[in-house]
Enzyme design. Structure first.
Site, PDB file in Angstrom:
ATOM      1  N   CYS A 101       0.825  -1.219   0.000  1.00 11.99           N
ATOM      2  CA  CYS A 101       0.000   0.000   0.000  1.00 11.99           C
ATOM      3  C   CYS A 101       0.862   1.274   0.000  1.00 11.99           C
ATOM      4  O   CYS A 101       1.458   1.600  -1.010  1.00 11.99           O
ATOM      5  CB  CYS A 101      -0.962  -0.049   1.175  1.00 11.99           C
ATOM      6  SG  CYS A 101      -2.400   0.988   0.914  1.00 11.99           S
ATOM      7  N   ARG A 135     -12.574   6.568  -0.824  1.00 12.98           N
ATOM      8  CA  ARG A 135     -11.658   5.607  -0.184  1.00 12.98           C
ATOM      9  C   ARG A 135     -12.062   4.221  -0.642  1.00 12.98           C
ATOM     10  O   ARG A 135     -13.251   3.883  -0.654  1.00 12.98           O
ATOM     11  CB  ARG A 135     -11.780   5.682   1.349  1.00 12.98           C
ATOM     12  CG  ARG A 135     -10.696   6.516   1.958  1.00 12.98           C
ATOM     13  CD  ARG A 135     -10.319   6.194   3.373  1.00 12.98           C
ATOM     14  NE  ARG A 135      -9.081   5.442   3.418  1.00 12.98           N
ATOM     15  CZ  ARG A 135      -7.889   5.950   3.127  1.00 12.98           C
ATOM     16  NH1 ARG A 135      -7.776   7.187   2.717  1.00 12.98           N
ATOM     17  NH2 ARG A 135      -6.821   5.201   3.210  1.00 12.98           N
ATOM     18  N   HIS A 198      -3.673  -5.646   2.543  1.00 10.59           N
ATOM     19  CA  HIS A 198      -3.255  -5.788   3.949  1.00 10.59           C
ATOM     20  C   HIS A 198      -3.819  -7.105   4.495  1.00 10.59           C
ATOM     21  O   HIS A 198      -4.509  -7.839   3.789  1.00 10.59           O
ATOM     22  CB  HIS A 198      -3.860  -4.642   4.780  1.00 10.59           C
ATOM     23  CG  HIS A 198      -3.362  -3.285   4.430  1.00 10.59           C
ATOM     24  ND1 HIS A 198      -2.129  -2.814   4.784  1.00 10.59           N
ATOM     25  CD2 HIS A 198      -3.973  -2.284   3.746  1.00 10.59           C
ATOM     26  CE1 HIS A 198      -1.994  -1.563   4.356  1.00 10.59           C
ATOM     27  NE2 HIS A 198      -3.085  -1.218   3.724  1.00 10.59           N
TER      28      HIS A 198
HETATM   29  N1  GLN Z   1      -2.059   6.863   2.501  1.00 10.39           N
HETATM   30  C1  GLN Z   1      -2.196   6.031   1.324  1.00 10.39           C
HETATM   31  C2  GLN Z   1      -3.627   6.062   0.753  1.00 10.39           C
HETATM   32  O1  GLN Z   1      -4.555   6.433   1.454  1.00 10.39           O
HETATM   33  C3  GLN Z   1      -1.823   4.600   1.638  1.00 10.39           C
HETATM   34  C4  GLN Z   1      -2.766   3.950   2.663  1.00 10.39           C
HETATM   35  C5  GLN Z   1      -2.260   2.603   3.169  1.00 10.39           C
HETATM   36  O2  GLN Z   1      -1.060   2.368   3.256  1.00 10.39           O
HETATM   37  N2  GLN Z   1      -3.245   1.738   3.574  1.00 10.39           N
HETATM   38  O3  GLN Z   1      -3.815   5.689  -0.403  1.00 10.39           O
END
Ligand code: GLN
Length: 253
Positions: A101, A135, A198
């Protein structure tokens, strides 16, 4: 138990405090355990903020987990001031990079968060990331080129776009993956692996964990010595977790 030499690998864990969203360090523990179950050794070298330690050992795998925008901003300057030249050198020497990520986003040219200036990436792969309006959160099911499935959990606003010659890790069948549009998830291009998954990812995706170890072992000891596959482990619980995650995804989709 197949008698083999005690192979060893060294994994450098980049920013273990800052870049560890959703317990991504569990991927490091999974790799260590899968080496130990074979009678081999994975040495783990934390690489925190600040100057690199003197006399670094030969590193075989670099790992960087995920992070919220604030963590990525917090490490950007350090990454370029203290680590980038060394990481580029090791990338040229084909050390394996496994990134999750936020760490994955910094493999590319830049990550542009919602607020503030774009974060400069390492440009180790031809890719870029820009925060989108929504998101992307939820369980994800992907298919690898081998036909194996990959399960995990995503939570990112960044939308990653790979260059046309860059090979993705897999194809999204449920969820968003890189950007919610092109059905690509992650990257596995030469010695660079990145993913939005994740979980942590590797404990319930044992085939991927072993494929990563295989590539690092072949690079260090030679394909002749290591062969084309690692001897199998009793992955009953890993496969059980994988199947349960698949059921979770299928029931939600
Ligand atoms: N901050 C980055 C995003 O929101 C990565 C998030 C993460 O590592 N889960 O895309």
């Amino acid at each position: 138990m197949i008698a083999t030499p005690p192979y060893t690998l060294t994994l450098a864990h980049l920013y273990p405090q800052e870049m560890n969203l959703y317990g991504d360090r569990g991927n490091v523990l999974a790799l260590k355990q899968r080496m130990a179950w074979r009678g081999w050794q994975l040495n783990i070298l934390p690489i925190p903020l600040g100057t690199l330690p003197e006399n670094l050992p030969e590193v075989d795998i670099f790992f960087m987990g995920g992070g919220q925008d604030t963590q990525q901003i917090a490490i950007e300057a350090d990454l370029h001031q203290h680590k980038a030249d060394y990481l580029r050198k090791m990338a040229d020497e084909k050390a394996l990079f496994l990134t999750i990520c936020g760490g994955y986003q910094l493999l590319g040219h830049y990550y542009k968060p919602h607020e503030g200036k774009p974060l400069k990436g390492l440009s180790l792969i031809d890719a870029y990331t820009e925060a989108g309006n929504k998101r992307m959160i939820g369980n994800v099911l992907c298919e690898l080129p081998s036909g194996e499935t990959l399960v995990g959990f995503e939570n990112h606003s960044g939308r990653t776009f790979l260059g046309k010659d860059v090979t993705p890790l897999g194809k999204v069948t449920v969820g968003n993956g890189n950007n919610g549009d092109d059905k690509q998830e992650g990257v596995w291009h030469e010695n660079f692996v990145g993913t939005y998954l994740h979980g942590p990812l590797l404990p319930k995706n044992p085939a991927l964990a072993d494929a990563l170890l295989l590539q690092a072992l072949q690079r260090k000891y030679g394909v002749e010595e290591i062969g084309q596959t690692l001897h199998l482990l009793d992955d009953y619980w890993e496969q059980h977790a994988h199947q349960q995650a698949k059921l979770l995804v299928s029931s939600a989709s």
